[in-house]
Design a protein around this motif. Sequence first.
Motif: not given
Length: 190
Positions: A14-20, A27-30
């Motif tokens: 969740i923390r990493a996803a927030m940053s990415e 749409y621009g994050t894999s």
Amino acid sequence: MVRMSAEERRESVIRAAMSEFARGGYYGTSTEAIAKRVGVSQPYLFRLFPGKKAIFLAAAERCLQDARRVFMEASEGLHGEEALHAMANAYTQLIAEQPEKLQMQLQTYVAVAAAEAAGDLEFGEMVRKCWMELFDAVHVPLGGDVGETTTFMAYGMLVNALVGMGFPPEHRIWEGFYISARAKTGQGEA
């Protein structure tokens, strides 16, 4: 080496996803970028979350919950003007110290608009639920005054937009905030 539990790993996702997502949007994050940031494989990522949408929803929900928590902690034991100033200052500090939280919030609103335009209402339902919780966290310390709460939230969204557009603190666009604050505290020009 200490192994992380699935819940700890989920939290790190969740923390990493927030940053990415803050940087690249939905749409621009894999999911590959998120997995890499966490240090797990994509298959493991999908054991923790059923898909990219679930990861984004968890990150968006956490972002809005964090803002709500900031308001609640700042206003604890305060009411009216004192609560208003404490919450405004705490939010300003949050977005100054953790700009990815604001970026994630803005990406969340974009994702809701895009998803709903495509007929997917799930993003919007979750975000509206969290938004109402945020509204209520402000509403109670402001004495249940709908006008004050709406004004506070409107100023907050304006702050979000101006910061999101990159206006530096010394830019003249911010003058209205300082004039408004002086007028409310009786420190306006005579």
